[in-house]
Design an enzyme around this catalytic site. Structure first.
Site, PDB file in Angstrom:
ATOM      1  N   ARG A  21      26.905   2.802 -26.244  1.00 57.32           N
ATOM      2  CA  ARG A  21      26.043   3.945 -26.521  1.00 57.32           C
ATOM      3  C   ARG A  21      26.738   5.232 -26.100  1.00 57.32           C
ATOM      4  O   ARG A  21      27.868   5.482 -26.515  1.00 57.32           O
ATOM      5  CB  ARG A  21      24.679   3.739 -25.836  1.00 57.32           C
ATOM      6  CG  ARG A  21      23.842   2.644 -26.494  1.00 57.32           C
ATOM      7  CD  ARG A  21      22.482   2.503 -25.839  1.00 57.32           C
ATOM      8  NE  ARG A  21      22.573   2.093 -24.448  1.00 57.32           N
ATOM      9  CZ  ARG A  21      22.579   0.814 -24.041  1.00 57.32           C
ATOM     10  NH1 ARG A  21      22.460  -0.154 -24.910  1.00 57.32           N
ATOM     11  NH2 ARG A  21      22.675   0.512 -22.765  1.00 57.32           N
ATOM     12  N   HIS A  74      27.223  -3.049 -14.271  1.00 64.52           N
ATOM     13  CA  HIS A  74      27.268  -3.749 -15.557  1.00 64.52           C
ATOM     14  C   HIS A  74      26.510  -2.970 -16.627  1.00 64.52           C
ATOM     15  O   HIS A  74      27.024  -2.738 -17.725  1.00 64.52           O
ATOM     16  CB  HIS A  74      26.683  -5.162 -15.419  1.00 64.52           C
ATOM     17  CG  HIS A  74      26.539  -5.872 -16.742  1.00 64.52           C
ATOM     18  ND1 HIS A  74      27.624  -6.285 -17.473  1.00 64.52           N
ATOM     19  CD2 HIS A  74      25.450  -6.196 -17.471  1.00 64.52           C
ATOM     20  CE1 HIS A  74      27.201  -6.854 -18.600  1.00 64.52           C
ATOM     21  NE2 HIS A  74      25.886  -6.815 -18.624  1.00 64.52           N
ATOM     22  N   GLN A 119      25.363 -11.124 -30.782  1.00 65.92           N
ATOM     23  CA  GLN A 119      24.445 -10.270 -30.016  1.00 65.92           C
ATOM     24  C   GLN A 119      24.341  -8.870 -30.619  1.00 65.92           C
ATOM     25  O   GLN A 119      23.249  -8.332 -30.800  1.00 65.92           O
ATOM     26  CB  GLN A 119      24.940 -10.183 -28.564  1.00 65.92           C
ATOM     27  CG  GLN A 119      24.018  -9.424 -27.615  1.00 65.92           C
ATOM     28  CD  GLN A 119      24.541  -9.443 -26.180  1.00 65.92           C
ATOM     29  OE1 GLN A 119      25.561 -10.060 -25.883  1.00 65.92           O
ATOM     30  NE2 GLN A 119      23.837  -8.778 -25.288  1.00 65.92           N
ATOM     31  N   TYR A 145      18.811  -7.861 -15.735  1.00 66.02           N
ATOM     32  CA  TYR A 145      19.909  -6.974 -16.145  1.00 66.02           C
ATOM     33  C   TYR A 145      20.060  -5.963 -15.020  1.00 66.02           C
ATOM     34  O   TYR A 145      19.923  -4.778 -15.219  1.00 66.02           O
ATOM     35  CB  TYR A 145      19.477  -6.325 -17.479  1.00 66.02           C
ATOM     36  CG  TYR A 145      20.504  -5.525 -18.237  1.00 66.02           C
ATOM     37  CD1 TYR A 145      21.717  -6.083 -18.655  1.00 66.02           C
ATOM     38  CD2 TYR A 145      20.248  -4.199 -18.583  1.00 66.02           C
ATOM     39  CE1 TYR A 145      22.625  -5.350 -19.388  1.00 66.02           C
ATOM     40  CE2 TYR A 145      21.154  -3.458 -19.323  1.00 66.02           C
ATOM     41  CZ  TYR A 145      22.337  -4.037 -19.725  1.00 66.02           C
ATOM     42  OH  TYR A 145      23.238  -3.302 -20.469  1.00 66.02           O
ATOM     43  N   GLU A 148      26.696 -14.608 -13.029  1.00 64.76           N
ATOM     44  CA  GLU A 148      25.349 -14.333 -12.535  1.00 64.76           C
ATOM     45  C   GLU A 148      24.994 -15.293 -11.388  1.00 64.76           C
ATOM     46  O   GLU A 148      25.653 -16.311 -11.192  1.00 64.76           O
ATOM     47  CB  GLU A 148      24.302 -14.491 -13.654  1.00 64.76           C
ATOM     48  CG  GLU A 148      24.597 -13.620 -14.869  1.00 64.76           C
ATOM     49  CD  GLU A 148      23.424 -13.465 -15.819  1.00 64.76           C
ATOM     50  OE1 GLU A 148      22.273 -13.724 -15.417  1.00 64.76           O
ATOM     51  OE2 GLU A 148      23.671 -13.071 -16.974  1.00 64.76           O
ATOM     52  N   ASP A 177      16.091 -13.834 -17.775  1.00 64.13           N
ATOM     53  CA  ASP A 177      17.355 -13.213 -17.391  1.00 64.13           C
ATOM     54  C   ASP A 177      17.137 -11.722 -17.188  1.00 64.13           C
ATOM     55  O   ASP A 177      16.601 -11.049 -18.062  1.00 64.13           O
ATOM     56  CB  ASP A 177      18.408 -13.460 -18.492  1.00 64.13           C
ATOM     57  CG  ASP A 177      19.822 -13.148 -18.013  1.00 64.13           C
ATOM     58  OD1 ASP A 177      20.059 -13.160 -16.789  1.00 64.13           O
ATOM     59  OD2 ASP A 177      20.685 -12.906 -18.872  1.00 64.13           O
ATOM     60  N   LYS A 194      22.551 -15.840 -26.886  1.00 68.33           N
ATOM     61  CA  LYS A 194      22.393 -16.151 -25.476  1.00 68.33           C
ATOM     62  C   LYS A 194      21.902 -17.567 -25.217  1.00 68.33           C
ATOM     63  O   LYS A 194      21.904 -18.006 -24.064  1.00 68.33           O
ATOM     64  CB  LYS A 194      21.364 -15.181 -24.869  1.00 68.33           C
ATOM     65  CG  LYS A 194      21.823 -13.756 -24.849  1.00 68.33           C
ATOM     66  CD  LYS A 194      22.789 -13.550 -23.719  1.00 68.33           C
ATOM     67  CE  LYS A 194      23.109 -12.083 -23.539  1.00 68.33           C
ATOM     68  NZ  LYS A 194      23.950 -11.885 -22.356  1.00 68.33           N
ATOM     69  N   ASP A 245      25.890 -17.231 -17.802  1.00 66.38           N
ATOM     70  CA  ASP A 245      25.081 -16.958 -18.996  1.00 66.38           C
ATOM     71  C   ASP A 245      26.024 -16.693 -20.168  1.00 66.38           C
ATOM     72  O   ASP A 245      26.318 -15.545 -20.499  1.00 66.38           O
ATOM     73  CB  ASP A 245      24.175 -15.754 -18.718  1.00 66.38           C
ATOM     74  CG  ASP A 245      23.262 -15.439 -19.885  1.00 66.38           C
ATOM     75  OD1 ASP A 245      22.985 -16.346 -20.677  1.00 66.38           O
ATOM     76  OD2 ASP A 245      22.834 -14.275 -19.994  1.00 66.38           O
ATOM     77  N   GLU A 282      29.149 -14.686 -18.473  1.00 64.77           N
ATOM     78  CA  GLU A 282      28.494 -13.670 -17.649  1.00 64.77           C
ATOM     79  C   GLU A 282      28.340 -14.235 -16.251  1.00 64.77           C
ATOM     80  O   GLU A 282      27.727 -15.289 -16.057  1.00 64.77           O
ATOM     81  CB  GLU A 282      27.119 -13.285 -18.227  1.00 64.77           C
ATOM     82  CG  GLU A 282      27.229 -12.412 -19.471  1.00 64.77           C
ATOM     83  CD  GLU A 282      25.898 -11.809 -19.916  1.00 64.77           C
ATOM     84  OE1 GLU A 282      24.831 -12.350 -19.540  1.00 64.77           O
ATOM     85  OE2 GLU A 282      25.929 -10.806 -20.644  1.00 64.77           O
TER      86      GLU A 282
HETATM   87 MN    MN Z   1      22.855 -12.505 -18.811  1.00 55.89          MN
END
Ligand code: MN
Length: 416
Positions: free
Chosen positions: A143, A134, A241, A129, A202, A127, A254, A234, A200
């Site tokens: 963060r 996103h 997580q 990113y 995707e 997977d 996941k 996903d 998610e």
């Molecule tokens: Mn994903």
């Protein structure tokens, strides 16, 4: 080049998401036919094994009666694309002779009478990113809003090795996962059902040509190794997580279930939908440089349906928003000599667009639980409730012709 004026004599096919220009592959059975390879056309499935038996296509019977598409895909694009060319000839509106055959019904099955299965046996699953919006949204939430992207993100397509065993076909339901979470920062962790189950949005691609250990795939050759694309959900447990991911990344949050659409749309069927990607700044390293248009304009949509409730569309995004394209992902994945095998699955990572209605997860749509979304029945969500059904749809469109993926549907059942 794909002829978008071409029509089929199969009723309803031209206006469906499975017209003569699409012809995606899947695995199905009916009450009278064992598991086999099928091709979608309109609301019908073309039975390749029966066509081969009658001499209309030329692929070994054992490959066509297989439980998965892997052996068929491994025959190579020359063979698999020729099958699509031969099928298109048979169902072309100009082919009256074939359309009037007395024994026609043996070659077709109604989709509504068919059971669909996992189209491929997935060896390895990765997977990525790769959507900038996103990654930026997640960075802002968890963060530093001023430095949302981590230092490596603009230099390489970040990814992790996922788990193939829990990837299921559309229509498979799953239970709310249990695990460790840490709901209160200052308290010890707790065990129990996840309270933050998310989808998610995707797109996954399926490897069609293997490499050997030590071999790298260039961005130029990458598409030759891509058989086709599927919609990919996903599913993620955000609370699990958040507690578990340091320092090695996603793990049990996941791999409790991921869902794919049952039809693999070939990359050749999507050729007319290429678009350019975002200009990459800083300039990428030489092995990630590419030429031509490597992004694809595929409209994506997510809806949520409560138990016995109305369906609400909650996100509308597009595969074109990828910062890192599939060729760059594959080049990066193999730059160290990691080999890929036929049937390996690579997923894009959550695909969010710049606008709020284009966000590809509940985490972003409800902004970490702070901005609940309202469904048509008046209820609100920050994550998914028990018995909510999540549906992803996707299609590319040109000159009134739709190249669709079908649906990627799954229902969240209560924790066991
Ligand atoms: Mn994903």
């Amino acid at each position: 080049m794909i002829d978008f004026r071409r029509k089929s004599w199969v009723p309803g096919a031209d206006s469906s998401e499975f017209p003569i220009q699409n012809l995606p592959f899947g695995i199905y059975s009916t009450s009278s036919k064992s598991r086999r390879i099928g091709v979608a056309i309109g609301s019908q499935i073309i039975d390749l094994a029966s066509l081969a038996k009658a001499g209309h296509i030329h692929v070994p019977a054992d490959v066509l009666n297989s439980l998965y598409l892997n052996d068929f895909i491994a025959l190579g694009k020359k063979v698999t694309n020729q099958v699509r060319v031969d099928l298109a000839h048979l169902i072309d509106v100009k082919n009256e002779a074939f359309s009037k055959r007395a024994d026609l019904s043996q070659f077709f099955d109604a989709m509504q009478d068919a059971t669909m299965y996992m189209p491929i046996q997935i060896g390895d699953y990765t997977d990525f990113y790769s959507s900038r919006d996103h990654a930026t949204n997640v960075g802002k939430m968890f963060r530093d809003p001023a430095n949302a992207l981590l230092p490596n993100w603009l230099h390489l397509p970040v990814g992790y090795h996922g788990r193939a065993s829990s990837i299921v076909v559309s229509g498979t339901n799953y239970h709310r996962p249990k695990g460790q979470t840490k709901p209160v920062e200052t308290e010890p962790p707790v065990y129990g059902p996840s309270k933050r189950v998310d989808f998610e949005l995707e797109v996954g691609f399926v490897i069609g040509k293997e490499t050997t250990l030590g071999q790298s795939i260039s961005t130029k050759d990458a598409e030759d190794h891509i058989f086709g694309l599927v919609l990919f959900n996903d599913l993620s447990a955000r609370d699990i997580q958040q507690w578990e991911y340091v320092p090695l990344g996603p793990f049990l949050a996941k791999n409790f279930c991921s869902v794919i659409s049952p039809w693999i749309v070939t990359i050749e069927a999507l050729d007319a939908f290429r678009v350019g990607g975002e200009i990459q700044d800083p300039k990428v390293m030489s092995y990630l440089e590419y030429e031509g248009k490597k992004n694809y304009d595929i409209k994506l949509e997510v809806s949520l349906t409560p138990e016995n409730g109305e369906t609400t569309i909650i996100s509308q995004s597009n595969f074109k928003y990828m910062y890192w394209n599939m060729c760059q992902q594959l080049a990066h994945h193999t730059v160290n000599g990691c080999n890929v095998r036929v049937g390996d699955m690579m997923a894009s990572g959550t695909i969010s667009g710049p606008e709020k209605h284009e966000f590809g997860s509940m985490l972003e749509l409800a902004w970490k639980g702070t901005e609940p979304i309202t469904l048509k029945d008046g209820s609100t969500r920050v994550f998914m409730n028990d018995n909510d059904t999540c549906t992803i749809k996707g299609f590319a469109e040109k000159d009134g012709v739709k190249i669709g993926f079908g649906e990627c549907v799954s229902k969240l059942l209560p924790a066991i």
